[in-house]
Design an enzyme around this catalytic site. Structure first.
Site, mmCIF file in Angstrom:
data_model
loop_
_atom_site.group_PDB
_atom_site.id
_atom_site.type_symbol
_atom_site.label_atom_id
_atom_site.label_comp_id
_atom_site.label_asym_id
_atom_site.label_seq_id
_atom_site.Cartn_x
_atom_site.Cartn_y
_atom_site.Cartn_z
ATOM 1 N N ARG A 1 0.812 -1.223 0.000
ATOM 2 C CA ARG A 1 0.000 0.000 0.000
ATOM 3 C C ARG A 1 0.848 1.278 0.000
ATOM 4 O O ARG A 1 0.526 2.254 -0.668
ATOM 5 C CB ARG A 1 -0.906 -0.008 1.229
ATOM 6 C CG ARG A 1 -1.848 1.193 1.340
ATOM 7 C CD ARG A 1 -2.721 1.071 2.577
ATOM 8 N NE ARG A 1 -3.666 2.170 2.692
ATOM 9 C CZ ARG A 1 -4.874 2.188 2.141
ATOM 10 N NH1 ARG A 1 -5.270 1.164 1.412
ATOM 11 N NH2 ARG A 1 -5.682 3.211 2.300
ATOM 12 N N ASN B 1 25.036 -21.651 -0.464
ATOM 13 C CA ASN B 1 24.227 -21.500 0.750
ATOM 14 C C ASN B 1 24.897 -20.521 1.717
ATOM 15 O O ASN B 1 24.763 -20.648 2.938
ATOM 16 C CB ASN B 1 23.981 -22.851 1.434
ATOM 17 C CG ASN B 1 22.837 -22.780 2.440
ATOM 18 O OD1 ASN B 1 21.885 -22.002 2.261
ATOM 19 N ND2 ASN B 1 22.919 -23.557 3.515
ATOM 20 N N HIS B 2 25.622 -19.559 1.161
ATOM 21 C CA HIS B 2 26.290 -18.535 1.969
ATOM 22 C C HIS B 2 26.302 -17.243 1.161
ATOM 23 O O HIS B 2 26.895 -17.182 0.075
ATOM 24 C CB HIS B 2 27.721 -18.953 2.325
ATOM 25 C CG HIS B 2 28.319 -18.141 3.435
ATOM 26 N ND1 HIS B 2 28.712 -16.833 3.255
ATOM 27 C CD2 HIS B 2 28.574 -18.450 4.735
ATOM 28 C CE1 HIS B 2 29.201 -16.364 4.399
ATOM 29 N NE2 HIS B 2 29.125 -17.323 5.319
ATOM 30 N N ASP B 3 25.638 -16.221 1.687
ATOM 31 C CA ASP B 3 25.427 -15.004 0.906
ATOM 32 C C ASP B 3 26.705 -14.223 0.621
ATOM 33 O O ASP B 3 26.911 -13.723 -0.482
ATOM 34 C CB ASP B 3 24.383 -14.109 1.584
ATOM 35 C CG ASP B 3 24.612 -13.925 3.071
ATOM 36 O OD1 ASP B 3 25.663 -14.364 3.579
ATOM 37 O OD2 ASP B 3 23.728 -13.349 3.746
ATOM 38 N N HIS C 1 -4.115 18.831 32.563
ATOM 39 C CA HIS C 1 -5.006 17.788 33.092
ATOM 40 C C HIS C 1 -6.368 17.844 32.406
ATOM 41 O O HIS C 1 -7.372 17.415 32.967
ATOM 42 C CB HIS C 1 -5.186 17.923 34.607
ATOM 43 C CG HIS C 1 -3.895 18.018 35.357
ATOM 44 N ND1 HIS C 1 -3.124 16.929 35.682
ATOM 45 C CD2 HIS C 1 -3.225 19.105 35.829
ATOM 46 C CE1 HIS C 1 -2.045 17.315 36.327
ATOM 47 N NE2 HIS C 1 -2.067 18.624 36.425
ATOM 48 N N SER D 1 -16.346 9.076 5.871
ATOM 49 C CA SER D 1 -16.946 7.926 6.550
ATOM 50 C C SER D 1 -17.861 7.222 5.567
ATOM 51 O O SER D 1 -18.549 7.869 4.769
ATOM 52 C CB SER D 1 -17.740 8.390 7.778
ATOM 53 O OG SER D 1 -18.581 7.367 8.257
ATOM 54 N N SER E 1 21.967 -11.412 12.549
ATOM 55 C CA SER E 1 21.882 -11.431 11.086
ATOM 56 C C SER E 1 20.451 -11.272 10.592
ATOM 57 O O SER E 1 20.149 -10.402 9.767
ATOM 58 C CB SER E 1 22.479 -12.732 10.548
ATOM 59 O OG SER E 1 22.362 -12.795 9.140
ATOM 60 N N ARG F 1 18.326 -7.747 8.897
ATOM 61 C CA ARG F 1 17.645 -7.715 7.597
ATOM 62 C C ARG F 1 16.343 -6.910 7.661
ATOM 63 O O ARG F 1 15.776 -6.571 6.624
ATOM 64 C CB ARG F 1 17.367 -9.132 7.109
ATOM 65 C CG ARG F 1 18.624 -9.866 6.676
ATOM 66 C CD ARG F 1 18.325 -11.256 6.155
ATOM 67 N NE ARG F 1 19.539 -11.935 5.719
ATOM 68 C CZ ARG F 1 20.102 -11.778 4.521
ATOM 69 N NH1 ARG F 1 19.545 -10.970 3.638
ATOM 70 N NH2 ARG F 1 21.192 -12.436 4.206
#
Length: 447
Positions: A15, A89-91, A169, A294, A339, A343
């Protein structure tokens, strides 16, 4: 299915995507990969400039070709690295392999093993992420903050002389001026922003456990601590954290997130005050043709921008709170909890920018209803009691507070006439009575 505004899980990517589009250059997966490539390339160049003996033959003429790898980084490059990651499998290792392929293309294959030389993945992550945050702060956050602050300061000036009944108040209190009340928020924001500017953008860089073990064993005569500091501070423009464990300790990051949270809290306070003023009819709102307030009540023009801002800034603060509380905690020399948390660092920035934009939009729609301000002041003549009793104290009049208390703490309406009649009963000079009668709810507004 391709990601779109309609199927995104997060409203930031759905959105509200158009409001936070700029943040993708700093906090998206592609952006993180690009910043990692930047650090790896600049590190290799720094090793050449040191120089390491094996890199003395690398000509500085290739440095710009190397920098072009990250300067001209594309979504295709990012996808290529993600494809490598499917295998490794390791960035971060995937980034290293990607750059090695680029070295082959640049006929620099002989030097490939000095890519990521002696480093651990956190030397890359803990420089890339602080650098992306710093850039996002400067390029996106500060302009949005400045626009909001400018709007607030402009309204404070425009409304500087509008007398207003204060409420403490929730009850009528000594009058103030609308512009002054708005300027309170500007002053608070500037003070917190100044504190924010004093928070360093810190980064870890020191090998597997922060001690340059691999660097020193390979080249024992090089001052690697001095090299690391020069690289982080001179090349990347960050503050070098040392000593550290395998990871950055994140204390400065926590301070940044706490500072951002305080700024958001001030804006939430402003949102709620303006919302209340709208409900008190102090402000009308500009009506846009075709808009619906509304689904059931055609007359309504709701203060939705301030509500949207409050909600988004609350979301941002909840995540900033977790980031600042969690990141400085890590088991022994490291665990992996930082880690996955890191992200999400772009998420609170996204909600913050949405909140800022909504507040600016809402402030731009306000229409001052001056007769309502004047009516409330006229209906509350009791608030001049403080002024009268203070002048009577000055004149050493006996028990002035008690005298005014007896007059004003009643269920009967206090009017200009009843105040004037009370003044006439006082045993003071005509000059003092004239001074007291000159005080009105509209002019008793201080400095």
């Amino acid at each position: 299915m391709a990601l779109s505004a309609l199927n995104a899980i997060s409203p930031i990517d759905g959105r509200y995507r158009s409001k936070v589009e700029k943040l993708k250059d700093y906090f998206s997966e592609e952006a993180l990969i690009k910043y990692r490539v930047l650090v790896e390339i600049e590190y290799f160049i720094a090793l050449c400039e040191l120089p390491l003996p094996q890199l003395e033959s690398v000509s500085s003429s290739v440095f710009e070709d190397l920098r072009a790898i990250y300067k001209n980084f594309t979504a295709i490059d990012a996808q290529a690295i993600k494809d490598i990651e499917k295998v490794t499998n390791h960035d971060v290792k995937a980034v290293e392999y990607f750059i090695k392929d680029k070295f082959d293309a640049l006929e620099l294959s002989a030097y490939k093993e000095f890519i990521h030389f002696g480093l651990t993945s956190q030397d890359i992550n803990n420089t890339a992420i602080p650098l992306s945050i710093k850039d996002a702060m400067n390029d996106v956050y500060v302009p949005e903050y400045s626009e909001l602050l400018e709007k607030i300061e402009g309204l404070a000036t425009d409304w500087a002389h509008i007398p207003m009944l204060a409420r403490t108040h929730g009850q009528p209190a000594s009058p103030t001026r609308l512009g002054k009340e708005i300027s309170v928020f500007a002053a608070r924001l500037k003070e917190q922003f100044n504190l924010l500017n004093n928070v360093p953008s810190a980064a870890k860089f020191g090998g597997a456990t922060g001690n340059y073990n691999a660097h020193k064993v390979a080249y024992p005569n090089i001052d690697w601590k001095a090299f690391g500091t020069e690289f982080v501070q001179g090349k990347l423009g960050l503050q070098h954290s040392f000593p550290t464990t395998q990871i950055e300790h994140y204390d400065h990051a926590a301070a940044l997130f706490d500072g951002l949270k305080r700024i958001n809290t001030i804006i939430i306070d402003l949102d709620r005050d303006i919302w209340t003023y709208v409900s008190m009819d102090y402000f009308k709102q500009k009506i846009k043709a075709g808009e619906v307030g509304s689904s059931a009540m055609p007359h309504k023009v709701n203060p939705i921008d301030f509500e949207n801002s409050e909600g988004n800034l609350g979301m941002a603060n909840a995540i900033f709170e977790h980031l600042s509380a969690k990141l400085p905690l890590s088991r022994l020399q490291r665990d992996l909890t930082d880690s996955t948390v890191l992200r999400n660092v772009g998420v609170p920035f996204g909600h913050t920018i949405i909140g800022f934009k909504s507040t600016v939009k809402g402030l731009g729609k306000l229409l001052l209803n001056e007769p309502k301000f004047a009516q409330d002041l006229e209906n509350n003549w009791a608030v001049v009691a403080e002024a009268i009793q203070t002048i009577l104290r000055r004149e050493s009049y006996p028990n002035p507070y008690e005298a005014l208390k007896g007059l004003t703490r009643t269920n009967e309406a206090i009017t200009q006439i009843s105040i004037s009649n009370f003044i006439d009963t006082l045993e003071v000079s005509d000059a003092i009575k004239s001074e007291l009668k000159a005080i009105t709810p509209s002019n008793y507004t201080g400095i």
